[in-house]
Each structure stands twice: as structure tokens, then as C-alpha cells.
Design a protein around this motif. Structure first.
Motif, PDB file in Angstrom:
ATOM      1  N   THR A   1       0.865  -1.170   0.000  1.00  0.00           N
ATOM      2  CA  THR A   1       0.000   0.000   0.000  1.00  0.00           C
ATOM      3  C   THR A   1       0.915   1.237   0.000  1.00  0.00           C
ATOM      4  O   THR A   1       2.052   1.149   0.482  1.00  0.00           O
ATOM      5  CB  THR A   1      -0.876   0.029   1.270  1.00  0.00           C
ATOM      6  OG1 THR A   1      -0.026  -0.055   2.409  1.00  0.00           O
ATOM      7  CG2 THR A   1      -1.859  -1.120   1.269  1.00  0.00           C
ATOM      8  N   PRO A   2       0.495   2.361  -0.512  1.00  0.00           N
ATOM      9  CA  PRO A   2      -0.812   2.690  -1.088  1.00  0.00           C
ATOM     10  C   PRO A   2      -0.963   2.290  -2.556  1.00  0.00           C
ATOM     11  O   PRO A   2      -2.018   2.507  -3.130  1.00  0.00           O
ATOM     12  CB  PRO A   2      -0.865   4.218  -0.956  1.00  0.00           C
ATOM     13  CG  PRO A   2       0.560   4.636  -1.047  1.00  0.00           C
ATOM     14  CD  PRO A   2       1.370   3.558  -0.421  1.00  0.00           C
TER      15      PRO A   2
ATOM     16  N   ALA B   1      -3.941   0.339  -3.112  1.00  0.00           N
ATOM     17  CA  ALA B   1      -5.236   0.921  -2.709  1.00  0.00           C
ATOM     18  C   ALA B   1      -6.099   1.133  -3.954  1.00  0.00           C
ATOM     19  O   ALA B   1      -5.592   1.174  -5.074  1.00  0.00           O
ATOM     20  CB  ALA B   1      -4.999   2.257  -2.007  1.00  0.00           C
TER      21      ALA B   1
ATOM     22  N   ASP C   1     -10.625  -2.126   2.822  1.00  0.00           N
ATOM     23  CA  ASP C   1     -10.268  -0.758   2.405  1.00  0.00           C
ATOM     24  C   ASP C   1     -10.741  -0.499   0.979  1.00  0.00           C
ATOM     25  O   ASP C   1     -11.221   0.588   0.653  1.00  0.00           O
ATOM     26  CB  ASP C   1      -8.739  -0.576   2.458  1.00  0.00           C
ATOM     27  CG  ASP C   1      -8.277   0.068   3.759  1.00  0.00           C
ATOM     28  OD1 ASP C   1      -9.063   0.063   4.718  1.00  0.00           O
ATOM     29  OD2 ASP C   1      -7.131   0.556   3.821  1.00  0.00           O
TER      30      ASP C   1
ATOM     31  N   ARG D   1     -10.326   2.399   6.502  1.00  0.00           N
ATOM     32  CA  ARG D   1      -9.187   3.331   6.340  1.00  0.00           C
ATOM     33  C   ARG D   1      -7.878   2.806   6.937  1.00  0.00           C
ATOM     34  O   ARG D   1      -7.038   3.595   7.346  1.00  0.00           O
ATOM     35  CB  ARG D   1      -9.520   4.658   7.038  1.00  0.00           C
ATOM     36  CG  ARG D   1     -10.865   5.233   6.693  1.00  0.00           C
ATOM     37  CD  ARG D   1     -10.895   5.720   5.262  1.00  0.00           C
ATOM     38  NE  ARG D   1     -12.159   6.386   4.967  1.00  0.00           N
ATOM     39  CZ  ARG D   1     -12.471   6.885   3.781  1.00  0.00           C
ATOM     40  NH1 ARG D   1     -11.635   6.765   2.774  1.00  0.00           N
ATOM     41  NH2 ARG D   1     -13.627   7.473   3.578  1.00  0.00           N
TER      42      ARG D   1
ATOM     43  N   ASP E   1      -4.974   3.997   4.732  1.00  0.00           N
ATOM     44  CA  ASP E   1      -5.163   5.303   4.099  1.00  0.00           C
ATOM     45  C   ASP E   1      -4.593   6.388   5.012  1.00  0.00           C
ATOM     46  O   ASP E   1      -5.209   6.769   6.021  1.00  0.00           O
ATOM     47  CB  ASP E   1      -6.667   5.513   3.854  1.00  0.00           C
ATOM     48  CG  ASP E   1      -6.946   6.850   3.176  1.00  0.00           C
ATOM     49  OD1 ASP E   1      -5.995   7.618   2.976  1.00  0.00           O
ATOM     50  OD2 ASP E   1      -8.124   7.107   2.865  1.00  0.00           O
TER      51      ASP E   1
ATOM     52  N   SER F   1       0.446   3.145   5.886  1.00  0.00           N
ATOM     53  CA  SER F   1       0.903   2.224   4.838  1.00  0.00           C
ATOM     54  C   SER F   1       1.892   1.198   5.374  1.00  0.00           C
ATOM     55  O   SER F   1       1.910   0.050   4.934  1.00  0.00           O
ATOM     56  CB  SER F   1       1.571   2.999   3.714  1.00  0.00           C
ATOM     57  OG  SER F   1       0.598   3.563   2.888  1.00  0.00           O
TER      58      SER F   1
END
Lengths: 135, 844
Positions: free
Chosen positions: B153-154, B157, B234, B240, B243, B250
Motif C-alpha cells: 500500500t498505497p 489501494a 479498504d 481506512r 489510508d 501504509s
């Protein structure tokens, strides 16, 4: 064929949780050490504990020292229980470990494993000596 | 062994016994099969299909990298290929193959007729197959995942990656479930289904390693399971966790992923060392030197591998103190691995080894793994790691470890055990040719990558500049990769030819020492008509083990000669000393595992399609399947009650406690739930640590009064459990019923309060990371309690139906439901303290 008339009742020299503790105590101590070191280093270095000093050593380093000593003590206790167990069982004939009573073997394995874990915990604690003032 | 078997009175009805244990012959039977042998073979064959796919992707990548500035693959396609290649080899090939090998060989090796939970084996296989197909079906939609096998991540995402990442997450979630089921299966089999006499000091080293790996998988795969579910949440319902704009983190993903990812390497490596430990003494023609040290090293590796995850994060900006602590830990694992290497060398030293194909692969393993291990020690050192991080040096290192340390032993193991599985010998000339092609091809491919890495070639990038002047090295690597591929093809041809026209292998073509070689090749579906007695670490090399056997054990085995013949029964022995404890019923063919796994697939695909009603339908079908699966079968209970084999053997047919396999299964299930809770609690405090305020933003402090009452209800349930079990041991049926009813009321009351609290909080899971973790932990605890209610209802039903003075299943059900209540109570108290008390204790 001649077969021995034995009872199937366990012939334990040391029972209960002792065999399991002598086998796995060092590993559990190591787990406690690595996890507590991670938590103290990751969390402690962001908390005010890094700015507290006692005898010139940060609060974080003191916590790490305490965790290391506790872990070594636990692994040492497991090694001691295993050693006591070995005293209570006959010697294993060299080269015939597969003919030993299971209790004898467990304590033998326990002693070796716990000593290895003590060594590993000590080695893992060495970095604390280099970071006793900073994170 | 055979002498011992024939001396026993054979009162069995061979036809009935063989019919009860028969392997599938028709297609419908094939779908319902639960025997370990066909399922182990399916795991191995399926994983090799995925291996071929992953290998083909690797060759395409090598074509792309053969020359600089190449345009054979677009960067996007290259990203997809390295993601699919890595994920395939790690998730769909190596671990499933080794699990399949263990499922097939392990029961024979330890003297058992099957594994502990046959239907779970079948369920695991189907879930694995469907998960793998789902994963690869992303290619059909031109939406293959492209975020790396680690899906950081991100990047992974929803804002930065498409549906391919959902395929990755959901497909692998299914594979993780399969891995966890196999882990419980394998661990319990080794602990509880060993032949009498097979004490821990006589346990084959392959069984030692696979037992350690089973326990490792429970912790590692469960952590990944939680991580992938959180990331999918997510992506789909806007939690979250990862996020950073809304309080997530992350790096939390990296911690969770590598807490799985590093042990994963040893989850693959340890069984490979087990294979090596089986092959070396056979071809050195002498017992293993340092048996105990190898076993101890395996256990030490099992522990220490969990302490190395941070060394994958040396470049993420963690405190220097953390880096050095984990550097020290990373160096320490070489201690255990080195011990094993020296023990194998010592076994071969001074012997006159037979340089057969299996041994050649082992020698290749030793050479390559030592090289990979040395570079591993190098990258464990923080300053060095910073220099080579994300370069081809690291690619070279982990391929030396994974191909050299895992794949070579796997091929050695295949050449070693295939004659047992197929009954046919393989061609040694082709075997040697294949080995040398693989060995030379491997080194040509991966050794230059060390140099490329030093010269600055980055990994995960589709091409490189000619200014780096590494075209020649890359071309050598590409040629080597194709040579390696040809080596694998030679193995495949050799295998197919062996099935076609090569000579019969006989029962023990290698003159090996372990129990599986006492069976016919291929073995019967039940493996052992009479449970063997093991009096030595090398039962086929040392004669007369039966002389050590006491008469009681002998009578027990005698009673099991071809018995029971109207249901599948297997001897259960105690974990440390392998003394007979009970005769355990094992289920026969069943379609339920297939239906349950299909239901899981439906629910998973529905999540991908965002068809949430269908998710509910699939989930309901899973629940119904599991109920049908776990509900006691009256016919089987009657058969067991009528059976004489228990009386003849002097062993219980309805065991409870540690003598019962379901009890161990429950322990495994509770361990998985415990790990899930532990990971969630870690996430809670990790998110808190990096937040300015807790609860985040302007959310109010959690209330503790109602949650406190709910936790008290769980403690009451735990007390009622203690009362119920005490009454059960005294056969006081009314009290047992009263205790179960009390537990039921407490659990239902708890559930009601939890739902009331959950629905009453003034925020949702979307608001920020605090809302998300609060929401997930609350629902986790509700599910735990709901499962407790279901188990409690099943126990109540059995107690109502049965006379508890007689051998029945109700004592076990009461015991298991009680154990689960203890866990629910402990879990509930932890959740209460973490969510509702800790913010007051520690301060916002």
C-alpha cells in the motif's frame, strides 16, 4: 516370540507441563524477547521514555535490558528444568538416542534448544549496548 | 514388520476392509474423495501446473530483459507478469506442493492409515484449486494484478490499482484458507497418528520439519489472511486501515505482510530440509549424523524465522535501534541453518555414497543454498542492505534460496518418492541430464544477477539503459533461464515415460529405512492393514523391533488387523510417547467439502462483482455446508457403538480430550482465532501510536459500562462451562443441560449487547482508521460469539438425545463447546479492555 509384560501406564520421571516447558520454554522466551524488543524500540522511540535517563541510560534502553534479562532468565529456567529432568533419568547410550526413553530424549533436546535460545537472546541484546543513549 | 503382521491373528474380512478404504474410481467418486493419497497427488499435480504457468511468465520476462531498451513487453504487462510469477511460485506452487507431498507421504511414513481430518483435506484442495483458477482468470479479463507479490500500500489501494488487485486479494485469501486447513491437518497428524513406538526420538526428520511448518503456517498464513481481508475492506467498503489521509498507515501493511512473508520462506525451506534429511542417509548408506541437532535446528528456525520480518523493511525509515535488533536476529538464523548443512556433510563424509539422481539434487541443493545463505547474511547487515535494496542482487539472493534451497530438494524428493507413488522407476540417464541442465541453467541465470545488482540494475523495472553496460550479463541470464526450462521439461518427459514403459520399482528400490518403503508400490488406499510397531529410527534397516513391544500394545495392534471393516478407523497415540490412546473414526467419501468450497467461491466471486446479495447467498451456503459437515452422523455413531474392535483392543471408540482428534482440531481453530485477535490488537495499537489523538479526530471516548456488562456475561458463561464439565464427569445429565442452557443465554445476551453497542456508536467504519479498527474488532468478536452459540446448540441437541452413561459423542461435544466458551470469554475480555478501557488507562 518373547514379549515383555509391561503396563501401558506412562512411566514418567517428570510429568505435567515440565516436558513441554523444558522443550519449548527457550523458544517462548525468545518470542517474548523479540516481540518486546520490537514494541519497545518502535513505540518507545516515539514516546517520552527516550528522554528519561537513569545512570546515563535512556528509559528505552532500560526497558530493553529488563526484557533481555527476563528472557534469559526464562530460557535459563527451561534449561534448568530440562537439566533436572536429565538428572532423574538414566544416561543415554552414545549412538543410541533412538532407544532412549522419550523423557530422556526430551530433556536432552530441551537442554540443547534452550542453550541455543539463550545464546540467540544474548546476541540479539548486543545492539542495546550501542544505543543506550539514543534511539 | 511384515513378519510381525503375519504372526497376528487375522480375523478381518479383507474385502469389507478394503471396500471401506477404497480410493475413487469413477468421476463422481473422484469428486467425493477424501483419502490422503489421491488428494495429496492432486495437490502436487495442480501445483505443478501452476509452476509451469509461473515458469512461462518468467521466461517471457527474461526475453524482455535479454537486451536493453527492449519493447517485447510493455511496462504494464511486465508489472503483471512479475506479480503473477512471484505470487504463483510463492502461493500456488511451493507451499501447496509441499503440503501435497506431506499429505501423501506422511501417513505412510509414520504408520497411519490416513491424515487426521480427511474432509478438511478435500475442502483445502478444492478451495486451493478454485482460488488459483480465480487468480489466473484475471488474465481473461485483461486485469491481472500488477502490484507485486507483496502488494504494498498505497499502490494497492483502490485509488491506484484496478480490479486486478481484488483478484490477487480474494484469490489468495482462498489459497490462505487452504494453507491453514492443511497446516492443522499436518500438525495433528504428526502429533496424534504416529504408529506405536514412534516416539519423538524415532520420528523421521521429514515429519519433524513438516510438524514445525504446520504450526508456523497457523501463525504466518493467519496474519496474511487478516492483512488481505483488511486491504480488501479498504478497497470495497472504504475502511481506512492503510489510508494515511484518514489516520491509516501504509507501513502497517508491510509489517503484516512481512510477518507472514519471511516465515513463508522457511515454511518452504524447512520441508525441503526434511526431504534432504530423508535422502542423504539412504544414499550415504548410514544413519544421519546429528539427528537431534537437525531436529532442534528445525524447531529453532521455526521460532526465529518469525523474528526477521523487519529486515525486509530496513529501508523504510524505522528507528536505528529497531534495525540493529533485527539485524542481530537475522544473523542468528544462520546458526541453525548452518548446523543442518554440517550435519548432512558429516553424514556423507567418509561414506561411499551412491550418486543417484535424488542425491545429485541434494548435492546441488547444498552448493546453491550455501551461496544463497551467504548472500542472505550479507543483506541482513543494514548498511549492505541499503546498498543493494531493490536491485537484482536481491533477486539473485532469493532465487538461490528458493530454487536452490527448495526446488532442488523438491525434485530430489520427486525422484526419490515417485517410484513409491507410481510403482515405476524413472530413467536415471534422463534424470542426470535433467539435473545438470537445471544446475548449469540455474547458475547461468542467477549468478550474473549479483553483478547486475552491484552495477545498479533495479528490480521490478521493465527495462534498463544500455549505459549500464549489462547487456551481456542479461543475455547470459536469459540463455540460462531457457536451459533451466529445458531441464524441467526433461523431468516431465522422464516422468511420463516412466508411467508408460519403464520397469516396476518394487517396494523398496533404494534400500531405504523408513516405514513407507515397507508398503507396496503404489500403496493400498489404507496403507496399513495392521498398524506397525516402530522400535527404531530406521525400522527397515534394523531387524526385530517387535521384541521391544509390550504385550498390551501388541494386542491393541492385533485387534486392528483389518479392522474396523464397516467404518474407517485409525489408531490414535499420545503426542510425546506414541502410546495407543483410542481408535478414532475417520469420515469416508463426501461431497460436502466440494459444496462448501464452491460456496466459498460463489461468495468470493460475488465480492469481485460487487453483487452483495450473492455474497450473502454464498456465505449462507458455506454456513449450511459446515453445519451439515459437522453434525454427528447417527448411522456412523450406531456403527461405532456396535463395533467390537474397541473392546478387543481395550481402547475407547469415543475418545475425549487430548485422545480425540476433534479436540486437537478445535485447538487449531482456536489458535487461528487467537492469532486473528492478536493481529487486530496489534493493528489497533500500531494505528494509535502514529495518531495525534486517540480516538482519532474528534470522536468521543468509548463507553465502558455496557461493554463491561457484556464481558461479565462471558465470564459467567465460562463459569457455567466449569460447572457443566464437572457434572458431565459425574454423569449428572440435568446439570449438564442446565450448564449448556446458561452458556447459551449468556452468549445470546452478549451478542445482543455487542450489537446494541456497535449500532449505537456515533461513527462508522468509513470515518477514519480508529472507526475502522473499532468496527472490525467488534464484528470479529460478534462472529466468535455466534460460532459459540452454534456449537452450544449442537452440544445441547446431543445431550438431549443421548444417555450420557454410555459411550457417546456428547461428552466430546460438551467438552469442545466448553473449551470454545473459555476462548470466547478470554477474547471478549481482551476486546473489552483494548477497545473500551485502554483509551482511559493510557490516555488519548
Amino acid at each position: 516370540m518373547e514379549v515383555r509384560q509391561e503396563s501401558t501406564a506412562p512411566s514418567r520421571k517428570f510429568g505435567g507441563l515440565s516436558p513441554w516447558f523444558s522443550l519449548l520454554g527457550g523458544g517462548v522466551a525468545w518470542t517474548f524477547h523479540i516481540m518486546s524488543c520490537y514494541v519497545i524500540a518502535e513505540f518507545g522511540c516515539l514516546l517520552p521514555a527516550r528522554n528519561y535517563f537513569l545512570l546515563g541510560i535512556t528509559g528505552v534502553a532500560w526497558m530493553l535490558i529488563a526484557a533481555s534479562l527476563a528472557s534469559i532468565a526464562m530460557a535459563g529456567a527451561a534449561a534448568y528444568v530440562a537439566w533436572r529432568g536429565e538428572q532423574a533419568t538414566p544416561d543415554i547410550i552414545p549412538g543410541q538416542t533412538d532407544q532412549a526413553h522419550p523423557d530422556q530424549y526430551i530433556v536432552r533436546v530441551g537442554i540443547i534448544m534452550n542453550l541455543i535460545f539463550i545464546f540467540i537472546i544474548v546476541a540479539q541484546s548486543v545492539p542495546i549496548l550501542f544505543f543506550y543513549r539514543v534511539c | 514388520l511384515s513378519a510381525a503382521s503375519t504372526e497376528l491373528d487375522n480375523t478381518a474380512s479383507p474385502d469389507e476392509f478394503e471396500t471401506v478404504w477404497a480410493s475413487p474410481t469413477t468421476f463422481p467418486e473422484w469428486l467425493a474423495a477424501v483419502n490422503n493419497q489421491p488428494l495429496g497427488q492432486r495437490f502436487m499435480v495442480t501445483s505443478f501446473v501452476f509452476f509451469a504457468l509461473g515458469g512461462a511468465l518468467a521466461l517471457l520476462m527474461r526475453i524482455q530483459l535479454a537486451v536493453s531498451d527492449n519493447t517485447f513487453l510493455t511496462p504494464d504487462t511486465y508489472n503483471q507478469f512479475f506479480t503473477m510469477h512471484g505470487a504463483t511460485m510463492m502461493f500456488l506452487f511451493a507451499v501447496p506442493f509441499l503440503e501435497g507431498l506431506a499429505l501423501y507421504i506422511l501417513p505412510m511414513m509414520i504408520g497411519s492409515r490416513d491424515v487426521a481430518f480427511p474432509r478438511l483435506t478435500a475442502f483445502g484442495y478444492w478451495v486451493y484449486l478454485f482460488g488459483g483458477i480465480l487468480f489466473y482468470s484475471s488474465f481473461l479479463l485483461r486485469a491481472a494484478p500488477d502490484v507485486g507479490w507483496f502488494a504494498y500500500t498505497p499502490l494497492s489501494a483502490s485509488r491506484f490499482s484496478g480490479i486486478g488487485t481484488d483478484f490477487w486479494l480474494l484469490g489468495l485469501t482462498m489459497v490462505e484458507i487452504a494453507g491453514i486447513t492443511a497446516a492443522i491437518e499436518i500438525s495433528v497428524t504428526v502429533l496424534k497418528m504416529r504408529a506405536p513406538g514412534m516416539t519423538l526420538n524415532r520420528l523421521p526428520l521429514f515429519a519433524w520439519t513438516i510438524m514445525v511448518v504446520g504450526i508456523m503456517i497457523l501463525f504466518a498464513f493467519t496474519t496474511l489472511l487478516v492483512a488481505t481481508v483488511l486491504l480488501e475492506l479498504d478497497r470495497t467498503i472504504d475502511t481506512r486501515f492503510f489510508d494515511a489521509h484518514r489516520g491509516g498507515n501504509s507501513l502497517l501493511w508491510q509489517h503484516l505482510f512481512w510477518f507472514f512473508g519471511h516465515p513463508e520462506v522457511y515454511i518452504m525451506f524447512l520441508p525441503a530440509t526434511g526431504i534432504v534429511s530423508m535422502i542423504v542417509p539412504v544414499f550415504a548408506r548410514r544413519p544421519t549424523v546429528g539427528y537431534t541437532l537437525i531436529a532442534v535446528s528445525g524447531v529453532v528456525i521455526g521460532f526465529v524465522s518469525f523474528g526477521l520480518w523487519v529486515h525486509h523493511m530496513f529501508a523504510t525509515g524505522l528507528p536505528a535501534l529497531s534495525l540493529t535488533l533485527f539485524m542481530a536476529a537475522s544473523l542468528m538464523i544462520a546458526l541453525a541453518s548452518g548446523t543442518q548443512i554440517f550435519a548432512w556433510i558429516a553424514t556423507l563424509w567418509g561414506s561411499r555414497p551412491k550418486f543417484t539422481v535424488p542425491l545429485m539434487y541434494v548435492l546441488g541443493f547444498v552448493f546453491l543454498f550455501v551461496l544463497g545463505g551467504l548472500t542472505g547474511v550479507m543483506v541482513a547487515v543494514v548498511p549492505f542492505d541499503w546498498q543493494v535494496h531493490d536491485t537484482f542482487f536481491v533477486v539473485a539472493h532469493f532465487h538461490y534460496v528458493l530454487i536452490g534451497g527448495v526446488l532442488f530438494p523438491v525434485f530430489g524428493g520427486l525422484y526419490y518418492w515417485l517410484p513409491k507413488m507410481t510403482g515405476r522407476l524413472m530413467n536415471p540417464v534422463m534424470g542426470h541430464v535433467g539435473f545438470w541442465l537445471q544446475f548449469v541453467g540455474f547458475n547461468l541465470t542467477f549468478f550474473p544477477m549479483h553483478i547486475m545488482g552491484f552495477l545498479g540494475m533495479p528490480r521490478r523495472v521493465a527495462t534498463y539503459s544500455p549505459l549500464l553496460q549489462i547487456d551481456e550479463l542479461n543475455m547470459i541470464a536469459t540463455v540460462g533461464a531457457f536451459m533451466l526450462g529445458v531441464g524441467f521439461l526433461v523431468f516431465l518427459v522422464d516422468f511420463l515415460l516412466s508411467l508408460w514403459k519403464l520397469p516396476d520399482a518394487g517396494d523398496n528400490p533404494w534400500g531405504a529405512d523408513t516405514l513407507e518403503w515397507s508398503l507396496t508400490s503404489p500403496p493400498a488406499g489404507y496403507s496399513y492393514r495392521v498398524p506397525p510397531y516402530v522400535g527404531s529410527r530406521h525400522p527397515l534397516w534394523e531387524s526385530g523391533p517387535e521384541e521391544q513391544e509390550n504385550i498390551v500394545t501388541r494386542r491393541m495392534r492385533q485387534a486392528l488387523d483389518g479392522q474396523p471393516c464397516d467404518w474407517r478407523g485409525n489408531l490414535v497415540t499420545d503426542a510425546l510417547e506414541a502410546r495407543p490412546q483410542a481408535i478414532q473414526w475417520l469420515p469416508g467419501p463426501s461431497y460436502v467439502p466440494l459444496f462448501a468450497s464452491l460456496a466459498v467461491l460463489v461468495a468470493t466471486v460475488a465480492i469481485l462483482a460487487k453483487a452483495y446479495i450473492l455474497v450473502g447467498v454464498g456465505t449462507a451456503a458455506v454456513v449450511v455446508s459446515l453445519f451439515y459437515w459437522l453434525w454427528p452422523d447417527e448411522e456412523v455413531i450406531r456403527l461405532r457403538q456396535r463395533s467390537e474392535v474397541g473392546r478387543q483392543a481395550g481402547l475407547p471408540l469415543f475418545p475425549i480430550g487430548t485422545a480425540s482428534l476433534p479436540w486437537w482440531g478445535m485447538l487449531g481453530f482456536v489458535a487461528v482465532l487467537g492469532v486473528i485477535l492478536g493481529v487486530l490488537v496489534f493493528c489497533y495499537f500500531y494505528l494509535w501510536l502514529y495518531s495525534d489523538r486517540w480516538p482519532q479526530e474528534d470522536l468521543p471516548m468509548p463507553r465502558w459500562q455496557l461493554p463491561g456488562i457484556a464481558a461479565a456475561l462471558l465470564l459467567m458463561a465460562a463459569g457455567a462451562k466449569w460447572w457443566g464439565w464437572r457434572s458431565m464427569s459425574r454423569k449428572w445429565k440435568k446439570n449438564v443441560q442446565g450448564s449448556l442452557a446458561t452458556i447459551f443465554l449468556c452468549l445470546v445476551g452478549y451478542l445482543g449487547l455487542q450489537l446494541y453497542i456497535q449500532l449505537g456508536v456515533p461513527f462508522t467504519h468509513r470515518v477514519n482508521a480508529y472507526g475502522s479498527i473499532f468496527w472490525v474488532i467488534m464484528w470479529y468478536q460478534c462472529l466468535v460469539a455466534l460460532v459459540g452459540v452454534a456449537i452450544n446448540l449442537a452440544a445441547q441437541d446431543r445431550v438431549r438425545k443421548e444417555n450420557i452413561d454410555l459411550p457417546q459423542v456428547s461428552p466430546l461435544l460438551v467438552q469442545m463447546s466448553g473449551s470454545y466458551v473459555y476462548f470466547t470469554a478470554a477474547s471478549g475480555v481482551i476486546v473489552f479492555v483494548v477497545l473500551h478501557v485502554a483509551p482511559y488507562l493510557i490516555g488519548a
